[in-house]
Design an enzyme around this catalytic site. Structure first.
Site, PDB file in Angstrom:
ATOM      1  N   GLU A 167       8.055  26.478  89.335  1.00  0.00           N
ATOM      2  CA  GLU A 167       8.156  25.239  90.105  1.00  0.00           C
ATOM      3  C   GLU A 167       9.615  25.074  90.518  1.00  0.00           C
ATOM      4  O   GLU A 167      10.514  25.067  89.680  1.00  0.00           O
ATOM      5  CB  GLU A 167       7.664  24.050  89.252  1.00  0.00           C
ATOM      6  N   GLU A 210       4.751  11.263  86.933  1.00  0.00           N
ATOM      7  CA  GLU A 210       4.125  12.057  87.991  1.00  0.00           C
ATOM      8  C   GLU A 210       2.766  12.594  87.561  1.00  0.00           C
ATOM      9  O   GLU A 210       2.499  13.797  87.631  1.00  0.00           O
ATOM     10  CB  GLU A 210       5.047  13.194  88.426  1.00  0.00           C
ATOM     11  N   ARG A 250      11.864  13.224  78.381  1.00  0.00           N
ATOM     12  CA  ARG A 250      12.448  12.986  79.711  1.00  0.00           C
ATOM     13  C   ARG A 250      12.231  11.538  80.171  1.00  0.00           C
ATOM     14  O   ARG A 250      11.188  10.946  79.936  1.00  0.00           O
ATOM     15  CB  ARG A 250      11.865  13.952  80.731  1.00  0.00           C
ATOM     16  N   LYS A 274      17.959  12.213  84.044  1.00  0.00           N
ATOM     17  CA  LYS A 274      18.455  12.875  85.255  1.00  0.00           C
ATOM     18  C   LYS A 274      19.780  12.252  85.681  1.00  0.00           C
ATOM     19  O   LYS A 274      19.985  11.051  85.529  1.00  0.00           O
ATOM     20  CB  LYS A 274      17.438  12.754  86.390  1.00  0.00           C
ATOM     21  N   ASP A 304      16.178  11.776  92.293  1.00  0.00           N
ATOM     22  CA  ASP A 304      15.700  13.111  91.934  1.00  0.00           C
ATOM     23  C   ASP A 304      16.569  14.199  92.534  1.00  0.00           C
ATOM     24  O   ASP A 304      16.151  14.869  93.474  1.00  0.00           O
ATOM     25  CB  ASP A 304      14.243  13.279  92.408  1.00  0.00           C
ATOM     26  N   GLU A 354      20.575  15.370  82.483  1.00  0.00           N
ATOM     27  CA  GLU A 354      19.842  16.492  83.072  1.00  0.00           C
ATOM     28  C   GLU A 354      20.351  16.767  84.475  1.00  0.00           C
ATOM     29  O   GLU A 354      20.323  15.891  85.343  1.00  0.00           O
ATOM     30  CB  GLU A 354      18.337  16.176  83.108  1.00  0.00           C
ATOM     31  N   GLU A 403      16.703  22.643  94.528  1.00  0.00           N
ATOM     32  CA  GLU A 403      15.506  22.082  95.149  1.00  0.00           C
ATOM     33  C   GLU A 403      15.828  21.342  96.452  1.00  0.00           C
ATOM     34  O   GLU A 403      15.303  21.673  97.510  1.00  0.00           O
ATOM     35  CB  GLU A 403      14.811  21.144  94.158  1.00  0.00           C
ATOM     36  N   GLU A 412      26.180  18.385 102.403  1.00  0.00           N
ATOM     37  CA  GLU A 412      25.949  16.938 102.513  1.00  0.00           C
ATOM     38  C   GLU A 412      26.130  16.461 103.948  1.00  0.00           C
ATOM     39  O   GLU A 412      25.402  15.594 104.426  1.00  0.00           O
ATOM     40  CB  GLU A 412      26.913  16.180 101.587  1.00  0.00           C
ATOM     41  N   TRP A 463       5.877   8.048  97.283  1.00  0.00           N
ATOM     42  CA  TRP A 463       6.839   8.508  96.273  1.00  0.00           C
ATOM     43  C   TRP A 463       8.010   7.563  96.057  1.00  0.00           C
ATOM     44  O   TRP A 463       8.899   7.857  95.252  1.00  0.00           O
ATOM     45  CB  TRP A 463       7.323   9.912  96.624  1.00  0.00           C
TER      46      TRP A 463
END
Lengths: 705, 705
Positions: free
Chosen positions: B185, B312, B345, B386, B391, B413, B419, B537, B567
């Site tokens: 993933e 999720e 988490r 996180k 995210d 984290e 990603e 960025e 989301w």
């Protein structure tokens, strides 16, 4: 029959449900009329007709007729004779069905007027108590049998019948987009009934039932694999697969349906191991001729090849510097001696367009590619042209290529499977859309050249033409997922046979056969079907601009889903306005592809029909439609309206609880609930998108986010 | 070692390439210093250190040192003794490596100051010709060996070394998001090196090389399966899989790395057949205790469980009306007696949000869920938070939960795998981003409470804390797809060990070790790495608003990609402005989750840093940034600038042709070309989107579509 495996699933029988004729005052009398079924034909197709009549009459009248098959004119081929028909054939009333050649009494009954029936037509006549169904061919007799059953199921008075029917179109084709892995491209009713796990794997009874459904509406050809022929499907033209495919052809043949295969233009390389697939290469030609010989050895009445070439990354003649005509003709030569066709799709466009490029217009592509080739194709080539210039949107103009080629065979391609029209989760009866296409005046030859006359060959005096459409069925028990989506499958076949039928008449025929003779059910279902296309259109992309769906799967709203993509499908909405300028004067010039007054109508902002305004013109949000509303207010109004009417659909369906079979009722109800929710999502996303962009408030101050 | 299978693939050796020390004037002298490597330790970890030193020294100096392993203080465990060390150990110069306990000479050399090294620290000292690497534990010695090799590879003068190092953080963890089907993933460097075809299937040599890479940077824990533990992975805690997992643990153990498993909270039901997974249920507790016993029987130093629960759509304690603490503590009790941890988490939010609902704010979720639970977790539970509240976007504020819980263990984290930051097709060196997070002043306890002091445990005096990060490696020969993405893997480990290292120093270390001592290469690579985050960025989502990517795969621009989705990730752009109002006064109140002056800074439009403006405020396009530019002009400028600078990256890399290994050069060049093309796509889509919405022309009249 495989109804057993779908026991209790009323949806499986679809419009061949043969409900008891409870509502007819004359049912007892009718029953007396069908004490026997007799024929002098012995071939499988007439036997299928007899079997269907027996099943239908038996179910509708709760009394099985006796069956007599006997030689009337001559002994059977093997010289054996049935025992002399018993006296039943003279006693009481019954059905006489078959070919004129094999049935002297049919010749007596119909006399001379039978010549006009052609190869697939039939006549029905009630005479001296007997109902006679006569045709020149077994398949004509089969069509006649289905026609009689339809008349009975829809409540017609069976006395004094006087019917003469022949199909308007020679080619009435179904395209399966099934893959050998069992998936169906754009399939929304379960996996394939033809394939499973990378193999041809089918239940013969289910295939036969599919053939019955198709034949009952008049379909006479079927391509059994996806136009995107992948690795294994590319080998269908070889001995690896032909024996199994021949078994399928055997089943369809009984029902008058010829089998075709979608081929991979690069098969000479990928399958044959040749270094090229150049259509002018001698080895390539020989390879295809050899394949044709193999195929016809296995399937003597093989229909031909359906070809998607140089389209959406499929291989084609362009690779070798050749054109579509050279590609199609090479295949046509391979099939010609066997009587096979090449059906060549015109869905050719640049699918790697730069969204920044406003000059290239995908809508122009089919016309630009193919018009210059008029007259260049062999007589056994047919061009298959999508009904619109884009891709089966809920609203598009009619493809300007239809009718524009005078010396080229054309079939119009529809999409029964609801790719962009709700994926069989939303109700969307497409027959009105197809009717509008068929009735569209192309001005190809003066002002009596509607699309239906183009594709039936009469406008340009073409020997070949007709309809093709992408099937909407899968392995779901009820074939189509949404039970009411069966009406599209049914309606397509009926229109292909007779484009003069009205959408409403077809809906009523379908409802009566499917649900039985309840007036309440029929009225509700016909009403819902007839409203559904307008409802769907009202909450989705507005005013003909199209798309606004999620990429790839094409379900659900996504206003900018294709706006910055390579597929050539844009709406160009900005803070001031929306739409695609396709005029000759300031746009892509697409409007100029139309013939006669159509070009001017679409070119003109004043004359362009409201429903196609954004397909042809980029206008400010404040532009006034003929309806008097501004574009932006139209968007808001139709979307609120569409969502509201979708909620009503649920209630309209719910009113039929207990009046239709429970499995059908439940399956449809779940879908109406989903549709209602989803229509709200469409409403809110579209309205919010345009509100955020335009800043124009809704006159009625409804909730926009 | 499995380099063989990647023969000629310079990328495979990564930063353990051990290039010859050609640039050092003193290399001949150095060489003399490492005539031998000696140790009194016999365990596998010190042997690994010796083997690494031998390989590294041998490659860097083209001369293999002799190796002497001998008991200095006592006989080996089995009573056998090596032959007495030959005289080499007294003659010439060499490396003495090992634990103080097993090496009297190390005790002599280092004396008393060794106490401060802790369990994982080490000291290095040059004394009397020998280079001594001493530690309390074998793994300390291993870290020391890697450190010496790094010093040599980066051109340090090896004479007179005086090093004392210990890691800042107790937990320095790698999270693999690998699935048993072989997929990863968010993996962008090929399939998994751990799994294949629904089985644990690995090349031990490749796993060992991964362990070497990790240990060389100081990583001491690894969770080997995706936090989304699917059907088969849920059974990892059973005898079905434990024998193979123990083999993996055996490999990692040698390199000081403890193995953890991601578990499925619903495993008691799905695996154990229990009717519930309620954490307060006695059978559930027993089931987990039994699993822990099984695991520790197979893996005595098992690290513990990593848990994604109620996140999720993953199962969790909420189903049973329990909270996170009850869920985590139940597992903690099962592991406690064995010394295992629960890493829980905090990525918990409503992933089925209605986009119409502007009150719910995903950014608030972790804080709102977990802050009330401060003090409720057992001591062997660590919360994994996180770095940002959303995210892993290229720009987010720091999570306000970091530091806010005084009585709870926390690890931060990060996501090494790119990603949302270019998926290893774009260059994006993330260490500067992580540094900014670590240096962020939380004001948790006055104004000396940066995140790095929170997670190392010092701010709140917690015994446990540290770093976790999602790995970016796969089965690609060069581990990370983009060769330069190795720098992120390297940099993460180095920062976890010592967060005081600068991003530039880490980049230089990495470049020197990876490419050798060429100043031209080092300067170019370090410069490119250091510019890359800002470049990325600049052409992606502006001013901290985030997202604007394609759903699901998260690659490429799609401004409205998540705007109408569930989301919770919106930008609310309309014709007037853009951004999310997260103020307390008029917005979601998220800004109020920060401590001390941070809350006011983010609340205030005037004080909010430009780069996070749209994360905290909805502003008109004409709003003036501190830079003096309007928001809309900033968008245009940065996007044109970013695309231009991306093109320059290609040229900067091309200048190194012939100076870096061809496979590495080619792989990166192809990616720079793609990045340059893709940056233009980002530029044009973002600019066009905002131009169409705002109607404000670019001051410089550059092309916008």
């Amino acid at each position: 029959m495989s109804e057993q495996q779908h026991e209790g699933q009323a949806g499986y029988r679809a419009w061949l449900a043969y409900h008891p004729r409870v509502d007819s005052a004359t049912s007892k009398e009718d029953s007396l009329r069908y004490g026997w079924i007799a024929s002098g034909d012995r071939d499988d197709t007439v036997r299928a007709a007899i079997s269907e009549l027996a099943e239908g009459i038996g179910a509708m009248y709760s009394e099985l007729p006796e069956i007599h098959v006997f030689p009337t004119d001559a002994a059977g081929e093997n010289g054996a004779r049935d025992p002399e028909p018993d006296t039943a054939i003279g006693v009481g009333t019954g059905i006489l069905v078959g070919t004129f050649a094999a049935n002297e009494r049919l010749r007596d009954i119909f006399g001379v007027e039978v010549a006009e029936l052609g190869r697939e037509g039939f006549a029905i006549r009630t005479r001296e108590g007997a109902t006679a169904i006569g045709a020149h061919t077994p398949v004509g007799a089969l069509y006649g049998a289905f026609h009689l059953l339809r008349l009975l199921a829809t409540g017609a008075d069976p006395s004094g019948l006087e019917v003469i029917e022949r199909p308007a179109n020679k080619l009435r084709m179904m395209n399966q987009w099934d893959n050998i892995d069992g998936s169906i491209e754009r399939g929304y009713a379960g996996p394939s009934i033809f394939y499973k796990n990378d193999a041809i794997d089918f239940d013969p009874a289910r295939i036969r039932d599919y053939a019955r459904l198709l034949a009952s509406t008049g379909i006479n050809a079927i391509s059994i694999n996806n136009v995107n022929a992948h690795r294994l499907e590319s080998r269908f033209v070889t001995e690896d697969y032909l024996p199994r495919i021949a078994e399928l052809a055997d089943i369809f043949r009984v029902y008058g349906i010829r089998l075709l295969l979608s081929i991979n233009f690069a098969a000479p390389i990928e399958v044959g191991g040749l270094p090229t697939a150049d259509p002018l290469d001698a080895d390539v030609k020989r390879w295809w001729r050899d394949r044709a010989a193999d195929i016809y050895a296995a399937i003597p009445d093989f229909g031909g090849f359906l070809v998607k070439a140089d389209s959406e990354n499929r291989p084609g003649p362009f690779t070798y510097g050749r054109g579509h005509a050279e590609g199609a003709n090479m295949l046509a030569e391979a099939l010609e001696e066997h009587g096979g066709l090449v059906v060549w799709r015109c869905f050719v466009y640049n699918c790697k367009q730069d969204w920044r490029d406003r000059k290239t217009d995908r809508a122009r592509a089919a016309y630009d590619h193919f018009l210059p080739l008029d007259g260049a194709f062999h007589d056994n080539v047919v061009l298959q042209i999508k009904n619109g210039p884009m891709d089966f949107q809920v609203r598009e103009p009619v493809s300007p290529l239809l009718g524009a080629m005078e010396r080229t065979n054309q079939v119009v391609e529809f999409q029964i499977t609801q790719e962009y029209t709700g994926q069989q989760r939303h109700l969307c009866y497409l027959v009105p859309q197809w009717k509008a296409v068929l009735d569209f005046e192309t001005y190809a030859k003066g002002n009596a050249s509607p699309v239906k006359r183009v594709v039936d060959g009469s406008v340009h005096d073409r020997a070949l033409g007709g309809f093709a459409a992408v099937s909407n069925i899968g392995a779901d028990a009820n074939w189509t997922g949404h039970p009411l989506a069966q009406a599209n499958l049914y309606g397509y076949g009926r229109l292909a046979w007779n484009p003069e039928l009205s959408a409403e008449a077809i809906a009523e025929e379908w409802a009566l056969q499917t649900f039985g003779a309840s007036r309440q059910v029929t009225d509700a279902v016909v009403g819902m079907l007839m409203d559904s296309l307008d409802i769907y259109e009202s909450y989705t992309a507005p005013l003909g601009v199209g798309w606004m769906v999620n990429p790839n799967h094409h379900y659900g709203p996504n206003v900018d889903g294709y706006e910055y993509d390579k597929w050539g499908t844009y709406h160009f909405a900005d803070r001031d306005g929306v739409g695609v300028d396709r005029t000759v004067l300031t746009g892509t010039g697409y409007a100029g592809q139309y013939m006669g007054p159509n070009a001017g109508m679409y070119e003109s902002l004043a004359e362009c029909p409201d429903e196609l305004l954004l397909f042809f013109h980029h206008v400010p949000y404040g532009h006034r439609l003929k309806s008097g509303r501004t574009v932006i207010q139209h968007i808001y109004d139709t979307h609120f309206d569409g969502a509201r009417r979708t909620e009503e659909l649920t209630r309209r369906w719910a009113s039929l609880e207990g009046l239709v079979a429970a499995d059908v009722y439940d399956a449809a109800l779940a879908r109406f609930h989903e549709q209602a929710e989803h229509a709200k999502e469409w409403r809110d996303r579209i309205n919010t998108y345009f509100y955020r962009k335009s800043g124009v408030p809704d006159e009625q101050k409804r909730a926009i986010y």
